[in-house]
Design a protein around this motif. Structure first.
Motif, PDB file in Angstrom:
ATOM      1  N   ALA A  22       0.865  -1.033   0.067  1.00 40.58           N
ATOM      2  CA  ALA A  22       0.058   0.084  -0.059  1.00 40.58           C
ATOM      3  C   ALA A  22       0.877   1.375  -0.117  1.00 40.58           C
ATOM      4  CB  ALA A  22      -0.993  -0.001   1.110  1.00 40.58           C
ATOM      5  N   ALA A  23       1.784   1.116   0.513  1.00 41.54           N
ATOM      6  CA  ALA A  23       2.860   2.406   0.664  1.00 41.54           C
ATOM      7  C   ALA A  23       3.473   2.590  -0.781  1.00 41.54           C
ATOM      8  CB  ALA A  23       4.238   2.145   1.763  1.00 41.54           C
ATOM      9  N   GLY A  24       3.742   1.785  -1.442  1.00 40.06           N
ATOM     10  CA  GLY A  24       4.015   1.782  -3.001  1.00 40.06           C
ATOM     11  C   GLY A  24       3.034   2.292  -3.814  1.00 40.06           C
ATOM     12  N   ALA A  25       1.842   1.764  -3.606  1.00 41.27           N
ATOM     13  CA  ALA A  25       0.794   2.201  -4.203  1.00 41.27           C
ATOM     14  C   ALA A  25       0.614   3.856  -4.042  1.00 41.27           C
ATOM     15  CB  ALA A  25      -0.460   1.501  -4.219  1.00 41.27           C
ATOM     16  N   SER A  26       0.502   4.388  -2.858  1.00 46.20           N
ATOM     17  CA  SER A  26       0.203   5.639  -2.478  1.00 46.20           C
ATOM     18  C   SER A  26       1.667   6.456  -3.055  1.00 46.20           C
ATOM     19  CB  SER A  26       0.411   5.585  -0.883  1.00 46.20           C
ATOM     20  OG  SER A  26       0.285   6.919  -0.603  1.00 46.20           O
ATOM     21  N   LEU A  27       2.565   6.138  -2.875  1.00 46.91           N
ATOM     22  CA  LEU A  27       3.789   6.890  -3.574  1.00 46.91           C
ATOM     23  C   LEU A  27       3.421   6.920  -4.928  1.00 46.91           C
ATOM     24  CD1 LEU A  27       6.553   8.159  -3.148  1.00 46.91           C
ATOM     25  CD2 LEU A  27       7.598   5.894  -3.442  1.00 46.91           C
ATOM     26  N   ALA A  28       3.179   5.838  -5.841  1.00 39.38           N
ATOM     27  CA  ALA A  28       2.938   6.148  -7.153  1.00 39.38           C
ATOM     28  C   ALA A  28       1.767   6.877  -7.524  1.00 39.38           C
ATOM     29  CB  ALA A  28       2.769   4.618  -7.850  1.00 39.38           C
ATOM     30  N   GLY A  29       0.822   6.866  -6.753  1.00 41.99           N
ATOM     31  CA  GLY A  29      -0.493   7.853  -6.887  1.00 41.99           C
ATOM     32  C   GLY A  29       0.187   9.316  -6.948  1.00 41.99           C
ATOM     33  N   ASP A  30       0.798   9.496  -5.864  1.00 39.16           N
ATOM     34  CA  ASP A  30       1.372  10.917  -5.386  1.00 39.16           C
ATOM     35  C   ASP A  30       2.071  11.378  -6.614  1.00 39.16           C
ATOM     36  OD1 ASP A  30       1.471  12.885  -3.067  1.00 39.16           O
ATOM     37  OD2 ASP A  30       3.338  12.857  -3.822  1.00 39.16           O
ATOM     38  N   CYS A  31       3.204  10.551  -6.872  1.00 37.67           N
ATOM     39  CA  CYS A  31       3.963  10.958  -8.207  1.00 37.67           C
ATOM     40  C   CYS A  31       3.002  11.285  -9.301  1.00 37.67           C
ATOM     41  CB  CYS A  31       5.031   9.845  -8.400  1.00 37.67           C
ATOM     42  SG  CYS A  31       6.388   9.609  -7.155  1.00 37.67           S
ATOM     43  N   ARG A  32       2.022  10.178  -9.697  1.00 36.11           N
ATOM     44  CA  ARG A  32       1.161  10.683 -11.105  1.00 36.11           C
ATOM     45  C   ARG A  32       0.439  12.015 -10.976  1.00 36.11           C
ATOM     46  NH1 ARG A  32       1.054   4.525 -11.104  1.00 36.11           N
ATOM     47  NH2 ARG A  32       1.756   3.942 -13.111  1.00 36.11           N
ATOM     48  N   GLN A  33       0.052  12.337  -9.485  1.00 35.05           N
ATOM     49  CA  GLN A  33      -0.883  13.354  -9.279  1.00 35.05           C
ATOM     50  C   GLN A  33       0.166  14.626  -9.652  1.00 35.05           C
ATOM     51  OE1 GLN A  33      -2.370  13.820  -5.635  1.00 35.05           O
ATOM     52  NE2 GLN A  33      -3.838  15.286  -6.044  1.00 35.05           N
ATOM     53  N   HIS A  34       1.449  14.605  -9.080  1.00 39.08           N
ATOM     54  CA  HIS A  34       2.212  15.746  -9.340  1.00 39.08           C
ATOM     55  C   HIS A  34       2.358  15.898 -10.955  1.00 39.08           C
ATOM     56  CE1 HIS A  34       5.317  18.703  -8.270  1.00 39.08           C
ATOM     57  NE2 HIS A  34       6.129  18.181  -9.328  1.00 39.08           N
ATOM     58  N   LEU A  35       2.674  14.873 -11.673  1.00 40.76           N
ATOM     59  CA  LEU A  35       2.814  14.948 -12.919  1.00 40.76           C
ATOM     60  C   LEU A  35       1.621  15.659 -13.550  1.00 40.76           C
ATOM     61  CD1 LEU A  35       4.574  11.630 -14.688  1.00 40.76           C
ATOM     62  CD2 LEU A  35       5.418  13.879 -13.971  1.00 40.76           C
ATOM     63  N   ASP A  36       0.482  15.092 -13.254  1.00 43.29           N
ATOM     64  CA  ASP A  36      -0.862  16.139 -13.678  1.00 43.29           C
ATOM     65  C   ASP A  36      -0.676  17.350 -13.377  1.00 43.29           C
ATOM     66  OD1 ASP A  36      -1.844  13.466 -14.669  1.00 43.29           O
ATOM     67  OD2 ASP A  36      -3.089  13.259 -13.088  1.00 43.29           O
ATOM     68  N   SER A  37      -0.470  17.941 -12.295  1.00 47.54           N
ATOM     69  CA  SER A  37      -0.126  19.543 -12.059  1.00 47.54           C
ATOM     70  C   SER A  37       0.997  19.998 -12.920  1.00 47.54           C
ATOM     71  CB  SER A  37       0.299  19.629 -10.769  1.00 47.54           C
ATOM     72  OG  SER A  37      -0.733  18.981  -9.786  1.00 47.54           O
ATOM     73  N   VAL A  38       1.976  19.334 -13.192  1.00 46.97           N
ATOM     74  CA  VAL A  38       2.937  19.755 -14.197  1.00 46.97           C
ATOM     75  C   VAL A  38       2.398  19.988 -15.770  1.00 46.97           C
ATOM     76  CG1 VAL A  38       5.242  19.495 -15.068  1.00 46.97           C
ATOM     77  CG2 VAL A  38       4.885  19.151 -12.792  1.00 46.97           C
ATOM     78  N   ALA A  39       1.670  18.937 -15.976  1.00 48.53           N
ATOM     79  CA  ALA A  39       1.202  18.795 -17.272  1.00 48.53           C
ATOM     80  C   ALA A  39       0.143  20.132 -17.390  1.00 48.53           C
ATOM     81  CB  ALA A  39       0.644  17.296 -17.433  1.00 48.53           C
ATOM     82  N   THR A  40      -0.652  20.290 -16.559  1.00 49.67           N
ATOM     83  CA  THR A  40      -1.555  21.217 -16.769  1.00 49.67           C
ATOM     84  C   THR A  40      -0.784  22.705 -16.738  1.00 49.67           C
ATOM     85  OG1 THR A  40      -3.234  20.102 -15.358  1.00 49.67           O
ATOM     86  CG2 THR A  40      -3.538  22.721 -15.429  1.00 49.67           C
TER      87      THR A  40
END
Length: 261
Positions: free
Chosen positions: A107-125
């Motif tokens: 679960a810690a790894g899944a949470s980390l991956a989700g947080d990274c992908r969320q940040h990428l979405d912010s950069v993309a915007t």
């Protein structure tokens, strides 16, 4: 894998993933390249298996095709091994739950991956409406090698265009003519294993017909398949689009260690 595990990390990327996921306490040994203060067990390609055995690990973590022989030898010696070999940015994120599962907390790894992908979405915007500059990333200088694997994804995530390789292709030698023909706006030097010691002056001294801003950045920010790539994306986005409304640079979410190891 149920419960906390004692991990010996033979890959700096695995160490960085576990640290960012709040599982650093489960790393009981690492190579001499580790950023964590742990008992050293040799190098990336030449680990000391006697030292590893003395640490009584539950699992060893390895990464990349270049460590396949290390992983195979470790298995032959009776160690459990978690080996990953991501080739694209999305595959890098997919390894986070895998590596953390080896340490006993998927679960810690899944949470980390989700947080990274969320940040990428912010950069993309933030860069969505910006013109995309052409970028040449050089992983090695002699001979010059255009960076592959996930680096094309990193450049595009930062708002650049990368005409040299597709994501997932291995880094390969590139000619002067190919770089000049691409007319890059930015040159990014990140020679493998040299930290921040890329040399813009040495690149300029080649006298290539390239009119570009030349940047030298820590090689781990582009070469290490770990959350460090978020730092590379943030750094490049600020080079390519200094006036864009970019999010604050990414940092690992605060997590408390469970003190399990």
């Amino acid at each position: 894998m149920a419960g906390p595990s004692r991990v010996v990390s033979l890959a700096p990327s695995a160490t960085a993933i576990l640290d960012a996921a709040g599982l650093a306490d489960r790393v009981v040994g690492a190579t001499v390249h580790s950023a964590l203060d742990r008992p050293a067990v040799g190098g990336w390609l030449n680990p000391d298996f006697d030292r590893i055995d003395a640490l009584d690990p539950d699992v060893l973590c390895t990464c990349d095709d270049l460590q396949e022989d290390v992983a195979a030898e470790a298995r032959d010696r009776g160690f459990d091994v978690e080996h990953v070999a991501p080739a694209t940015l999305d595959e890098v994120f997919d390894t986070f739950p895998t590596i953390c599962d080896a340490a006993g907390d998927v679960a810690a790894g899944a949470s980390l991956a989700g947080d990274c992908r969320q940040h990428l979405d912010s950069v993309a915007t933030a860069v969505a409406d910006e013109a995309r500059p052409t970028v040449y990333c050089e992983e090695w200088a002699d001979p010059p090698m255009a960076a592959g694997n996930w680096v094309p994804d990193v450049v595009r995530a930062a708002g650049g265009a990368y005409p040299f390789l597709d994501a997932g292709e291995r880094s390969r030698e590139v000619t002067r003519e190919a770089v000049e023909s691409a007319a890059p706006d930015h040159v990014v030097l990140h020679p493998c294993g040299k930290g921040e010691r890329g040399d813009p002056a040495a690149f300029t001294a080649r006298n290539w017909d390239v009119d570009a801003d030349v940047h030298a950045i820590d090689d781990s920010l582009l070469n290490q398949p770990s959350p460090a790539l978020l730092g590379g994306i943030d750094r490049l986005a600020r080079c390519f689009h200094p006036d864009a409304d970019l999010p604050d640079p990414w940092s690992p979410p605060a997590r408390e260690s469970d003190g399990s190891i």
